[in-house]
Design an enzyme around this catalytic site. Sequence first.
Site, PDB file in Angstrom:
ATOM      1  N   ASP A  16       0.860  -1.193   0.000  1.00  0.00           N
ATOM      2  CA  ASP A  16       0.000   0.000   0.000  1.00  0.00           C
ATOM      3  C   ASP A  16       0.891   1.237   0.000  1.00  0.00           C
ATOM      4  O   ASP A  16       2.094   1.149   0.280  1.00  0.00           O
ATOM      5  CB  ASP A  16      -0.899   0.011   1.248  1.00  0.00           C
ATOM      6  N   SER A  17       0.281   2.372  -0.266  1.00  0.00           N
ATOM      7  CA  SER A  17       1.029   3.626  -0.217  1.00  0.00           C
ATOM      8  C   SER A  17       1.494   3.954   1.203  1.00  0.00           C
ATOM      9  O   SER A  17       2.428   4.741   1.373  1.00  0.00           O
ATOM     10  CB  SER A  17       0.135   4.757  -0.725  1.00  0.00           C
ATOM     11  N   TYR A  48      -0.622   8.648  -2.217  1.00  0.00           N
ATOM     12  CA  TYR A  48      -0.653   8.456  -3.661  1.00  0.00           C
ATOM     13  C   TYR A  48      -1.831   9.214  -4.290  1.00  0.00           C
ATOM     14  O   TYR A  48      -1.795   9.570  -5.468  1.00  0.00           O
ATOM     15  CB  TYR A  48      -0.837   6.971  -3.994  1.00  0.00           C
ATOM     16  N   GLY A  49      -2.888   9.392  -3.514  1.00  0.00           N
ATOM     17  CA  GLY A  49      -4.151   9.931  -4.050  1.00  0.00           C
ATOM     18  C   GLY A  49      -4.013  11.169  -4.916  1.00  0.00           C
ATOM     19  O   GLY A  49      -4.582  11.257  -6.000  1.00  0.00           O
ATOM     20  N   CYS A  79      -4.216  -1.130  -2.222  1.00  0.00           N
ATOM     21  CA  CYS A  79      -4.353   0.324  -2.344  1.00  0.00           C
ATOM     22  C   CYS A  79      -5.188   0.579  -3.588  1.00  0.00           C
ATOM     23  O   CYS A  79      -4.866   0.063  -4.666  1.00  0.00           O
ATOM     24  CB  CYS A  79      -2.970   0.945  -2.491  1.00  0.00           C
ATOM     25  N   ASN A  80      -6.238   1.344  -3.440  1.00  0.00           N
ATOM     26  CA  ASN A  80      -7.111   1.597  -4.588  1.00  0.00           C
ATOM     27  C   ASN A  80      -6.411   2.425  -5.662  1.00  0.00           C
ATOM     28  O   ASN A  80      -6.553   2.153  -6.851  1.00  0.00           O
ATOM     29  CB  ASN A  80      -8.384   2.315  -4.139  1.00  0.00           C
ATOM     30  N   THR A  81      -5.660   3.443  -5.227  1.00  0.00           N
ATOM     31  CA  THR A  81      -5.017   4.308  -6.217  1.00  0.00           C
ATOM     32  C   THR A  81      -3.976   3.514  -7.004  1.00  0.00           C
ATOM     33  O   THR A  81      -3.896   3.611  -8.233  1.00  0.00           O
ATOM     34  CB  THR A  81      -4.371   5.527  -5.516  1.00  0.00           C
ATOM     35  N   GLU A 157      -6.284   9.632   9.221  1.00  0.00           N
ATOM     36  CA  GLU A 157      -4.936   9.522   9.798  1.00  0.00           C
ATOM     37  C   GLU A 157      -4.776  10.398  11.030  1.00  0.00           C
ATOM     38  O   GLU A 157      -3.950  10.123  11.895  1.00  0.00           O
ATOM     39  CB  GLU A 157      -3.878   9.832   8.737  1.00  0.00           C
ATOM     40  N   CYS A 189     -11.339   3.167  -1.123  1.00  0.00           N
ATOM     41  CA  CYS A 189     -10.064   3.634  -0.569  1.00  0.00           C
ATOM     42  C   CYS A 189      -9.799   2.853   0.706  1.00  0.00           C
ATOM     43  O   CYS A 189     -10.725   2.570   1.474  1.00  0.00           O
ATOM     44  CB  CYS A 189     -10.144   5.130  -0.268  1.00  0.00           C
ATOM     45  N   THR A 190      -8.528   2.551   0.923  1.00  0.00           N
ATOM     46  CA  THR A 190      -8.145   1.755   2.096  1.00  0.00           C
ATOM     47  C   THR A 190      -8.589   2.373   3.421  1.00  0.00           C
ATOM     48  O   THR A 190      -8.821   1.660   4.383  1.00  0.00           O
ATOM     49  CB  THR A 190      -6.610   1.651   2.160  1.00  0.00           C
ATOM     50  N   HIS A 191      -8.653   3.703   3.466  1.00  0.00           N
ATOM     51  CA  HIS A 191      -8.931   4.372   4.740  1.00  0.00           C
ATOM     52  C   HIS A 191     -10.419   4.440   5.085  1.00  0.00           C
ATOM     53  O   HIS A 191     -10.784   4.727   6.219  1.00  0.00           O
ATOM     54  CB  HIS A 191      -8.402   5.801   4.706  1.00  0.00           C
TER      55      HIS A 191
HETATM   56  N1  DGL Z   1      -4.134   3.830  -0.047  1.00  0.00           N
HETATM   57  C1  DGL Z   1      -4.771   4.898  -0.789  1.00  0.00           C
HETATM   58  C2  DGL Z   1      -5.974   4.324  -1.553  1.00  0.00           C
HETATM   59  O1  DGL Z   1      -6.550   3.313  -1.197  1.00  0.00           O
HETATM   60  C3  DGL Z   1      -5.200   6.032   0.104  1.00  0.00           C
HETATM   61  C4  DGL Z   1      -4.061   6.817   0.671  1.00  0.00           C
HETATM   62  C5  DGL Z   1      -3.249   7.546  -0.368  1.00  0.00           C
HETATM   63  O2  DGL Z   1      -3.767   8.512  -0.985  1.00  0.00           O
HETATM   64  O3  DGL Z   1      -2.110   7.163  -0.567  1.00  0.00           O
HETATM   65  O4  DGL Z   1      -6.366   4.893  -2.538  1.00  0.00           O
END
Ligand code: DGL
Length: 285
Positions: A16-17, A48-49, A79-81, A157, A189-191
């Site tokens: 993940d990012s 990463y977003g 990670c979705n991005t 976060e 998104c993971t969060h």
């Molecule tokens: N992990 C990223 C996602 O799922 C979210 C955090 C980021 O922007 O890096 O898109």
Amino acid sequence: MSTREVSPEAPIGVFDSGVGGLTVARAIRDQLPGESMIYVGDTARTPYGPRPIAEVRRFALEILDDLVAQGVKMLVIACNTASAAVLRDARERYDVPVIEVIGPTVRSAMSITRNGRVGLIGTQGTIQSRAYDDLFSMRSDIELTSAACPRFVELVEAGETSGPVVIDVAEGYLAPLVAAGIDTLVLGCTHYPFLRGALRQVVGPDVALVSSDIETANAVYEVLTARGMLRPADSGDPVLRYEATGPDTAEFKALAKRMLGIGIDAVDRVQTGTIAIPPGAFRAP
Ligand code: DGL
């Protein structure tokens, strides 16, 4: 590419990012507590977003290459991005199975929606990539309404997952989705699993929430089982290794603890492209 023979005892590589992908790692642990895992958070370059998708693609492939070099039996892009950035070619690039978060989440949302009106929330990178749109477009009866929610990651976060500020921000982002009459909301998104309560409050009790952490863990379970790659029960305790690319590994541990209540003993600092750890040399959890 054909699948290389790897030992079922090898760890799963999760990437993940940053710390958000620990929601996916946690969901995998819930279903498969016997599996070993190497988790890499690209904390040096998170988030990463907001980044251009081509840049995210470069970072993601670098880290995935390193995980393969460490001998993992499966890659999980948690990670979705990053999934949006490498969705089209990651499977061809590697000779181990690659699970990303978007496909399983879309399949689940498709089976859940009744009125065909699906909402999607994610980072700017994920929404702009239109990776979810491409997959949903396979069903002409589905109408997708999307919204980028750039403030959600920073709120999570910071430990802010409820209260008036979160509700206010969520209402603003979700207004077009609610107006579109969605019956299913994809948490892309993971969060966002941490915002379930607030999102539920905003969209109401009749909208189904589909979250990428659980759907991805389901896909990991399915693929390992179907390919006979589950770690044998007699191979001893599983081992978990956490790696971060940024210098502040203490921050990684603190965030993981705040977000997930996970107490992590050690986080190894790694630099992408230079990982040279012999497979199997993992620290016990
Ligand atoms: N992990 C990223 C996602 O799922 C979210 C955090 C980021 O922007 O890096 O898109």
